[in-house]
Write a protein that holds these residues in place. Structure first.
Motif, PDB file in Angstrom:
ATOM      1  N   ASN A  89     -48.047   1.469  34.340  1.00  0.00           N
ATOM      2  CA  ASN A  89     -46.739   1.626  33.693  1.00  0.00           C
ATOM      3  C   ASN A  89     -45.623   1.006  34.533  1.00  0.00           C
ATOM      4  N   ALA A  90     -45.903  -0.160  35.066  1.00  0.00           N
ATOM      5  CA  ALA A  90     -44.922  -0.852  35.906  1.00  0.00           C
ATOM      6  C   ALA A  90     -43.750  -1.341  35.070  1.00  0.00           C
ATOM      7  N   PRO A  91     -42.576  -1.475  35.682  1.00  0.00           N
ATOM      8  CA  PRO A  91     -41.419  -2.014  34.969  1.00  0.00           C
ATOM      9  C   PRO A  91     -41.587  -3.506  34.715  1.00  0.00           C
ATOM     10  N   ASP A  92     -40.647  -4.069  33.992  1.00  0.00           N
ATOM     11  CA  ASP A  92     -40.717  -5.502  33.701  1.00  0.00           C
ATOM     12  C   ASP A  92     -40.347  -6.350  34.900  1.00  0.00           C
ATOM     13  N   VAL A  93     -39.422  -5.854  35.718  1.00  0.00           N
ATOM     14  CA  VAL A  93     -38.935  -6.610  36.880  1.00  0.00           C
ATOM     15  C   VAL A  93     -38.795  -5.665  38.064  1.00  0.00           C
ATOM     16  N   ILE A  94     -39.222  -6.108  39.238  1.00  0.00           N
ATOM     17  CA  ILE A  94     -38.977  -5.365  40.481  1.00  0.00           C
ATOM     18  C   ILE A  94     -38.437  -6.325  41.524  1.00  0.00           C
TER      19      ILE A  94
ATOM     20  N   THR B 146     -39.326   3.346  32.226  1.00  0.00           N
ATOM     21  CA  THR B 146     -40.392   2.823  31.382  1.00  0.00           C
ATOM     22  C   THR B 146     -39.785   2.081  30.219  1.00  0.00           C
ATOM     23  N   ALA B 147     -40.520   1.123  29.684  1.00  0.00           N
ATOM     24  CA  ALA B 147     -40.022   0.335  28.570  1.00  0.00           C
ATOM     25  C   ALA B 147     -39.834   1.207  27.342  1.00  0.00           C
ATOM     26  N   GLU B 148     -38.757   1.036  26.633  1.00  0.00           N
ATOM     27  CA  GLU B 148     -38.449   1.814  25.437  1.00  0.00           C
ATOM     28  C   GLU B 148     -38.263   0.840  24.283  1.00  0.00           C
ATOM     29  N   GLY B 149     -39.377   0.448  23.672  1.00  0.00           N
ATOM     30  CA  GLY B 149     -39.280  -0.470  22.559  1.00  0.00           C
ATOM     31  C   GLY B 149     -39.138  -1.899  23.016  1.00  0.00           C
ATOM     32  N   GLY B 150     -39.054  -2.777  22.049  1.00  0.00           N
ATOM     33  CA  GLY B 150     -39.041  -4.197  22.356  1.00  0.00           C
ATOM     34  C   GLY B 150     -37.727  -4.716  22.855  1.00  0.00           C
TER      35      GLY B 150
ATOM     36  N   ALA C 108     -24.650  -4.092  39.291  1.00  0.00           N
ATOM     37  CA  ALA C 108     -25.210  -3.525  38.068  1.00  0.00           C
ATOM     38  C   ALA C 108     -24.717  -4.278  36.835  1.00  0.00           C
ATOM     39  N   LYS C 109     -23.453  -4.651  36.863  1.00  0.00           N
ATOM     40  CA  LYS C 109     -22.910  -5.404  35.732  1.00  0.00           C
ATOM     41  C   LYS C 109     -23.551  -6.780  35.624  1.00  0.00           C
ATOM     42  N   ARG C 110     -23.880  -7.366  36.763  1.00  0.00           N
ATOM     43  CA  ARG C 110     -24.557  -8.674  36.763  1.00  0.00           C
ATOM     44  C   ARG C 110     -25.942  -8.556  36.128  1.00  0.00           C
ATOM     45  N   VAL C 111     -26.679  -7.519  36.500  1.00  0.00           N
ATOM     46  CA  VAL C 111     -27.998  -7.281  35.918  1.00  0.00           C
ATOM     47  C   VAL C 111     -27.866  -7.065  34.407  1.00  0.00           C
ATOM     48  N   ASP C 112     -26.909  -6.241  34.009  1.00  0.00           N
ATOM     49  CA  ASP C 112     -26.703  -5.976  32.585  1.00  0.00           C
ATOM     50  C   ASP C 112     -26.388  -7.255  31.811  1.00  0.00           C
ATOM     51  N   SER C 113     -25.548  -8.101  32.424  1.00  0.00           N
ATOM     52  CA  SER C 113     -25.142  -9.319  31.723  1.00  0.00           C
ATOM     53  C   SER C 113     -26.325 -10.258  31.493  1.00  0.00           C
ATOM     54  N   CYS C 114     -27.273 -10.287  32.436  1.00  0.00           N
ATOM     55  CA  CYS C 114     -28.452 -11.140  32.244  1.00  0.00           C
ATOM     56  C   CYS C 114     -29.359 -10.574  31.159  1.00  0.00           C
ATOM     57  N   GLY C 115     -29.373  -9.256  31.029  1.00  0.00           N
ATOM     58  CA  GLY C 115     -30.107  -8.667  29.914  1.00  0.00           C
ATOM     59  C   GLY C 115     -29.492  -9.055  28.588  1.00  0.00           C
ATOM     60  N   LYS C 116     -28.182  -8.963  28.502  1.00  0.00           N
ATOM     61  CA  LYS C 116     -27.497  -9.321  27.259  1.00  0.00           C
ATOM     62  C   LYS C 116     -27.703 -10.786  26.920  1.00  0.00           C
ATOM     63  N   GLU C 117     -27.674 -11.647  27.950  1.00  0.00           N
ATOM     64  CA  GLU C 117     -27.889 -13.069  27.711  1.00  0.00           C
ATOM     65  C   GLU C 117     -29.289 -13.328  27.168  1.00  0.00           C
TER      66      GLU C 117
ATOM     67  N   THR D 208     -35.568  -3.031  25.077  1.00  0.00           N
ATOM     68  CA  THR D 208     -35.189  -2.474  26.374  1.00  0.00           C
ATOM     69  C   THR D 208     -36.184  -2.937  27.423  1.00  0.00           C
ATOM     70  N   TYR D 209     -35.669  -3.549  28.487  1.00  0.00           N
ATOM     71  CA  TYR D 209     -36.509  -4.008  29.596  1.00  0.00           C
ATOM     72  C   TYR D 209     -36.137  -3.215  30.843  1.00  0.00           C
ATOM     73  N   THR D 210     -37.147  -2.907  31.632  1.00  0.00           N
ATOM     74  CA  THR D 210     -36.930  -2.057  32.793  1.00  0.00           C
ATOM     75  C   THR D 210     -36.856  -2.872  34.078  1.00  0.00           C
ATOM     76  N   TRP D 211     -36.024  -2.406  34.979  1.00  0.00           N
ATOM     77  CA  TRP D 211     -35.687  -3.147  36.203  1.00  0.00           C
ATOM     78  C   TRP D 211     -35.587  -2.150  37.343  1.00  0.00           C
ATOM     79  N   TRP D 212     -36.302  -2.420  38.441  1.00  0.00           N
ATOM     80  CA  TRP D 212     -36.183  -1.593  39.647  1.00  0.00           C
ATOM     81  C   TRP D 212     -35.661  -2.458  40.777  1.00  0.00           C
TER      82      TRP D 212
END
Length: 419
Positions: free
Chosen positions: A94-99, A35-39, A58-67, A41-45
């Motif tokens: 309560n869906a995630p931001d991305v699936i 679930t989203a935790e504040g503005g 996983a590192k690729r997903v993380d890097s796009c979040g950081k970008e 943090t974005y959730t991804w399934w």
């Protein structure tokens, strides 16, 4: 667009649990509800529990979040659990931001009103290959973008073909392929194996021959459809294909091919590495259409989708995440991570060919491929597919002629879809 009831949605999504036919099963894992935790943090399934937090994926997903300036909280489920969890989350709000969804599931969740159209938050989808992105379209709107695609072709055992005097380049249509199969049989070898099992995998493997004959999923009993099924049944009847095809999954078909006894096996991009390690030289040819050229093959692979959010301000960052994941470089990285997904844009395909030139036949196959839910079939596809594989089973078993089996299948499909 009409929205289905919750019970109808549930039935439809449960039916989709069998549609992960395009690749081998992923090991179970992941879990938990993100679930989203504040503005920030974005959730991804996603359906890749085999790739843990230390993996390149996983590192690729993380890097796009950081970008995009946020932290991504990723949760991985197996494909079936992910689809069902997505339905539940959508119903509960309560869906995630991305699936990342298996492509046949996209239209089902879109029809249920659970996904946001790409145009609604300004994402341009024009650069994606039209035949690939079509699986994410419903009623003129695009609800997801493909991170890549896999599909089918014919693997061959080069030693068997050499011994039988068959040049794989001579295979251009059904007639020339039939001639090649007969040469292999005359040489005392087993010509071909495929997966005709009574599940989505059976439909998935039959579709290239069905579409290659000119048949359409809206008319399962057309003369073209009967011709395609007659081709398969004649192979079994004449000893060109083994009786085991009626129960073969794609994995068991591949195991048969790896024995070195078969000249051809219909299978997918996910077997590239296994084929390279086989105890005999292998190659691939495109599945031929009846009258020549490459038959359309069904696409497998996942789409990035954006569940509907109450806070629409979140879409701006979501858009940045999706754009990062689908750059040409990003599509190549995804393609090689999953060994192999073919990028879903022309630019990405050219980039992966520079890195892996041997993928050229697969790029060609993907360029002529077709989504199973294309032609705006959407949520009707699983019902049509079940009718189709049931008809194929009856014909392969000899309990009905191809014409009668498909006539019954068409009746079943019409009743199931309400057409």
């Amino acid at each position: 667009m009409n929205r289905t009831s919750i019970s109808a949605r549930t039935a439809a999504v449960l039916a989709l649990s069998a549609l992960a036919a395009a690749c081998s099963s992923a090991p179970q894992g992941g879990g938990g509800t993100a679930t989203a935790e504040g503005g920030t943090t974005y959730t991804w399934w996603d359906p890749y529990p085999q790739h843990d937090a230390s993996s390149a994926w996983a590192k690729r997903v993380d890097s796009c979040g950081k970008e995009a300036g946020v932290t991504i909280k990723r949760t991985a489920y197996d494909t079936t659990a992910l689809t069902n969890q997505a339905l539940l989350a959508g119903q509960e709000g309560n869906a995630p931001d991305v699936i990342l969804l298996d492509n046949p599931a996209v239209s089902t969740l879109a029809d249920a009103g659970m996904l946001t159209a790409m145009a609604d938050f300004g994402l341009d989808t024009s650069r994606f290959d039209k035949n690939l992105i079509a699986a994410g379209e419903l009623d003129g709107k695009t609800y997801g973008i493909p991170i890549g695609a896999n599909t089918l072709a014919l693997y061959y055992n080069k030693q068997i073909l050499d011994d039988a005097g068959v040049d794989p380049d001579s295979i251009k249509d059904w007639a020339s392929f039939g001639a090649a199969l007969k040469k292999v049989k005359a040489a005392g070898k087993k010509p071909i194996t495929f997966a005709g099992i009574g599940t989505e995998e059976g439909s998935f493997q039959f579709l290239p021959w069905f579409w290659g004959a000119g048949a359409q999923l809206t008319q399962l009993d057309s003369p073209q459809a009967v011709e395609a099924l007659t081709l398969w049944t004649s192979w079994v009847k004449d000893g060109i294909a083994p009786n085991s095809v009626i129960s073969n999954s794609q994995n068991t078909t591949w195991e048969e091919f790896l024995t070195g006894e078969f000249a051809f096996a219909e299978n997918g991009t996910w077997q590239i590495n296994s084929a390279a390690k086989a105890g005999f030289p292998t190659g691939i040819v495109q599945i031929p259409a009846k009258d020549g050229g490459t038959a359309p093959t069904p696409t497998g692979g996942e789409f990035i989708t954006v569940p509907t959010q109450k806070d629409t301000k979140r879409y701006d960052v979501t858009k940045k995440i999706l754009e990062c994941m689908t750059t040409p470089e990003g599509l190549v990285e995804t393609g090689t991570t999953f060994a192999y997904y073919i990028p879903s844009t022309a630019e990405g395909q050219e980039a992966i060919l520079k890195k892996e030139p041997s993928l050229k036949p697969w790029v060609e196959a993907v360029r002529s491929a077709k989504g199973r839910t294309s032609d705006n079939l959407g949520t009707k596809y699983p019902k049509i597919s079940e009718a189709l594989w049931t008809g194929v089973q009856k014909a392969l078993s000899g309990s009905a002629s191809p014409a009668d089996a498909l006539k019954e299948a068409q009746t079943q499909a019409k009743q199931a879809t309400g057409d």
